[in-house]
Every structure is written in structure tokens, then in C-alpha cells.
Design an enzyme around this catalytic site. Structure first.
Site, short mmCIF file in Angstrom:
data_model
loop_
_atom_site.label_atom_id
_atom_site.label_comp_id
_atom_site.label_asym_id
_atom_site.label_seq_id
_atom_site.Cartn_x
_atom_site.Cartn_y
_atom_site.Cartn_z
N LYS A 39 0.86 -1.20 0.00
CA LYS A 39 0.00 0.00 0.00
C LYS A 39 0.89 1.24 0.00
O LYS A 39 1.72 1.42 0.88
CB LYS A 39 -0.89 0.00 1.24
CG LYS A 39 -1.80 1.21 1.33
CD LYS A 39 -2.79 1.08 2.48
CE LYS A 39 -2.34 1.78 3.74
NZ LYS A 39 -2.36 3.24 3.69
N ASP A 66 -3.37 4.23 -1.95
CA ASP A 66 -4.31 4.69 -0.92
C ASP A 66 -4.22 6.21 -0.78
O ASP A 66 -3.73 6.72 0.22
CB ASP A 66 -3.97 3.98 0.40
CG ASP A 66 -4.96 4.28 1.50
OD1 ASP A 66 -6.12 4.61 1.19
OD2 ASP A 66 -4.58 4.18 2.69
N LYS A 68 -6.96 8.07 -0.97
CA LYS A 68 -8.24 8.47 -0.34
C LYS A 68 -8.79 9.74 -0.98
O LYS A 68 -8.95 10.77 -0.31
CB LYS A 68 -8.05 8.69 1.17
CG LYS A 68 -7.55 7.47 1.92
CD LYS A 68 -7.53 7.74 3.42
CE LYS A 68 -7.16 6.56 4.25
NZ LYS A 68 -5.74 6.14 4.16
N HIS A 70 -11.05 12.64 -2.21
CA HIS A 70 -12.23 13.28 -1.63
C HIS A 70 -12.29 14.68 -2.23
O HIS A 70 -11.61 15.59 -1.76
CB HIS A 70 -12.06 13.34 -0.10
CG HIS A 70 -13.30 13.77 0.62
ND1 HIS A 70 -13.38 13.85 1.98
CD2 HIS A 70 -14.52 14.15 0.17
CE1 HIS A 70 -14.58 14.23 2.34
NE2 HIS A 70 -15.29 14.44 1.26
N ASP A 71 -13.10 14.85 -3.29
CA ASP A 71 -13.12 16.14 -3.99
C ASP A 71 -14.42 16.21 -4.80
O ASP A 71 -15.25 15.31 -4.73
CB ASP A 71 -11.87 16.23 -4.90
CG ASP A 71 -11.35 17.65 -5.00
OD1 ASP A 71 -12.17 18.56 -5.25
OD2 ASP A 71 -10.13 17.87 -4.83
N THR A 125 -9.87 4.36 11.05
CA THR A 125 -9.75 3.55 12.27
C THR A 125 -9.20 4.34 13.45
O THR A 125 -9.15 3.85 14.57
CB THR A 125 -8.87 2.30 12.01
OG1 THR A 125 -7.83 2.66 11.10
CG2 THR A 125 -9.66 1.17 11.42
N ARG A 216 2.60 -0.14 11.06
CA ARG A 216 3.71 0.07 11.99
C ARG A 216 4.17 -1.16 12.75
O ARG A 216 5.33 -1.24 13.12
CB ARG A 216 3.35 1.21 12.95
CG ARG A 216 3.49 2.56 12.27
CD ARG A 216 2.76 3.62 12.98
NE ARG A 216 1.31 3.49 12.85
CZ ARG A 216 0.44 4.39 13.28
NH1 ARG A 216 0.86 5.47 13.88
NH2 ARG A 216 -0.85 4.20 13.10
O1 C5P Z 1 -0.88 -0.53 11.24
P1 C5P Z 1 -0.88 0.97 11.16
O2 C5P Z 1 -1.70 1.64 12.23
O3 C5P Z 1 0.47 1.59 11.02
O4 C5P Z 1 -1.65 1.24 9.78
C1 C5P Z 1 -1.90 2.50 9.37
C2 C5P Z 1 -2.13 2.50 7.89
O5 C5P Z 1 -3.50 2.19 7.61
C3 C5P Z 1 -1.86 3.87 7.34
O6 C5P Z 1 -1.22 3.72 6.09
C4 C5P Z 1 -3.23 4.48 7.16
O7 C5P Z 1 -3.30 5.39 6.10
C5 C5P Z 1 -4.09 3.24 6.88
N1 C5P Z 1 -5.52 3.42 7.12
C6 C5P Z 1 -6.09 3.54 8.37
N2 C5P Z 1 -7.45 3.70 8.53
C7 C5P Z 1 -8.25 3.75 7.46
C8 C5P Z 1 -7.69 3.63 6.18
C9 C5P Z 1 -6.32 3.45 6.04
O8 C5P Z 1 -5.36 3.49 9.37
N3 C5P Z 1 -9.55 3.86 7.59
#
Ligand code: C5P
Length: 236
Positions: A39, A66, A68, A70-71, A125, A216
């Protein structure tokens, strides 16, 4: 090692969130492109651009871009077309951009023989219910996610990005064809960082999530391959 591609377990997308190419390549060199998807998000794309995607394609990886989007519908139409021209495997837009925006993104892919999967972000998230209230959303987090999931399903998108706990309901409501991609993957002892809605890899399998996004806990690990093995084992 088990390959998730051939087993009934979520497939693994690695979030390449690095600030320089050297660190990214150090991890990529350890990864088998027939097992892992990559990604590319806003950080790496802004630093390294399209050339990096082409380089990863040459190495055999499927890329989830990714950004995302939005426009306004016209801008998202053109941006989606430009992204699909790169030959990527998956692309994201924000469902909160609305029906017209998502339909425009879908239309932009019509002329492609092998279009990327077009998926919608429901709720990040990192969001808590109080964050939703702050931006004027009066629904619960779950209601908000289900509303946006229905909207993107109505627009003909291929799936959604959503927190793990909502995935079960979404699979039940929209069926298997509608793909679920879930970030916020953590073992119980892992650091949360800025994530709030987390889920273990084992639960992700239980909830029939199609793809997990792992960031991470891998990119910051001293031994990423050992960690990936643990993730795969825990989903067996
Ligand atoms: O595992 P970690 O928390 O590092 O993952 C974060 C990744 O997931 C980031 O690249 C973030 O952009 C992506 N992400 C997210 N929540 C979303 C969509 C994508 O955390 N709804």
C-alpha cells in the site's frame, strides 16, 4: 511458510509508510510479491511519485494506491483515471465524498480492460465517536460505517475500508463479493499509536475480512519477517 493467497485467511497488505526510499526498499527486499500486497499512501506517493509505483510493478508487486480521494466529482473522475493509468491493483476514495463523487470514480474506470478495485473509506480507524460528534455526525460510529458502506455498495464500488468490529455485520449485509479491507491490526501487546479501532489478526480471520492492512507493527519492527510469520500463524 503458509501463503494466505491459497488459504481461507485474510490476505496481507503492507502499508509502506516510510519517509525515504532506502528504508522502504530494505523491507520490500524481504517480501515475496506473490504473498504480500503493498500500500502506497500519501507520504510515499508525495515523496517518490509514480516512478516508485512503476519500480514496484517491475518487482512484481500489486499496488494499493491509498490516496483516499475526496473532492468534487469532476476532479475525482480525472484523478481516478490518472491513477488507473498507472496499472495499480486497488484505489481508495472517501465514501463521505458522496454518491455523485463515487459514481464519477466508478465511471472513470469504465474504459479500462483491467480496472483497479475501487474501494471506499468509511470511517478512519483512528476515529472515536466523540471525533464524529465534533464534525457534526450525530450517528454512532457503527451506524455511520453501515450508512457509508450501503452508499458505496449502491454506487457499485468493489468494497470498503472499515474497522474490524463492523466487518462481520457488513459481510452479512452485503455478501462475499463486497470486499472488506481492515487496518488497525494489532496483537494485544502491540503499540496502538494513533489507532483506536484495532483488531487482532485472529479476529480478522474469524470475521472473514478479505484483506488486512498492516503498518507500523511491521515497518517499525526489528524483525519484520518474524512478525509477519506470527501474523500468518495466528490466522491459521
Ligand atoms: O498498522 P498501522 O496503524 O500503522 O496502519 C496505518 C495505515 O492504515 C496507514 O497507512 C493508514 O493510512 C491506513 N488506514 C487507516 N485507517 C483507514 C484507512 C487506512 O489506518 N480507515
Amino acid at each position: 511458510m503458509l501463503n494466505p493467497i491459497f488459504f481461507k485467511m485474510p490476505k496481507i497488505i503492507i502499508a509502506l509508510d516510510f519517509s525515504d526510499k532506502k528504508s522502504a526498499m530494505k523491507l520490500i527486499d524481504l517480501l515475496n510479491p506473490s504473498i504480500y500486497f503493498l500500500k502506497i499512501g500519501k507520504e510515499m506517493f508525495t515523496i517518490l511519485g509514480c516512478k516508485f509505483i512503476q519500480e514496484l510493478h517491475r518487482l512484481g508487486f500489486s499496488i494499493f494506491l491509498d490516496l483516499k480521494f475526496h473532492d468534487i466529482p469532476n476532479t475525482v473522475f480525472n484523478a481516478t483515471k490518472a491513477a488507473a493509468d498507472l496499472g495499480i491493483w486497488m484505489l481508495s476514495v472517501h465514501a463521505s465524498g458522496g454518491k455523485k463523487m463515487m459514481i464519477s470514480a466508478k465511471k472513470a474506470l469504465k474504459s479500462f480492460k483491467k480496472p483497479p478495485l475501487l474501494i471506499a473509506i468509511t470511517a478512519l480507524t483512528s476515529l472515536k465517536e466523540e471525533d464524529l460528534k465534533e464534525i457534526g455526525v450525530k450517528m454512532s460510529l457503527t451506524e455511520y460505517i453501515l450508512t457509508l458502506s450501503k452508499l458505496s455498495n449502491d454506487c457499485g464500488l468493489d468494497g470498503i475500508v472499515c474497522p474490524g468490529e463492523e466487518a462481520k455485520k457488513i459481510k452479512f449485509l452485503f455478501g462475499n463479493k463486497y470486499k472488506i479491507i481492515t487496518p488497525g491490526i494489532r496483537f494485544s501487546k502491540d503499540l496502538l499509536y494513533d489507532q483506536n479501532n484495532i483488531i487482532t489478526p485472529k479476529k480478522a480471520k474469524e470475521y472473514k475480512i478479505d484483506y488486512i492492512v498492516v503498518g507500523r507493527s511491521i515497518t517499525k519492527s526489528k524483525n519484520p519477517i518474524k512478525k509477519l510469520d506470527l501474523i500468518i500463524k495466528s490466522m491459521q
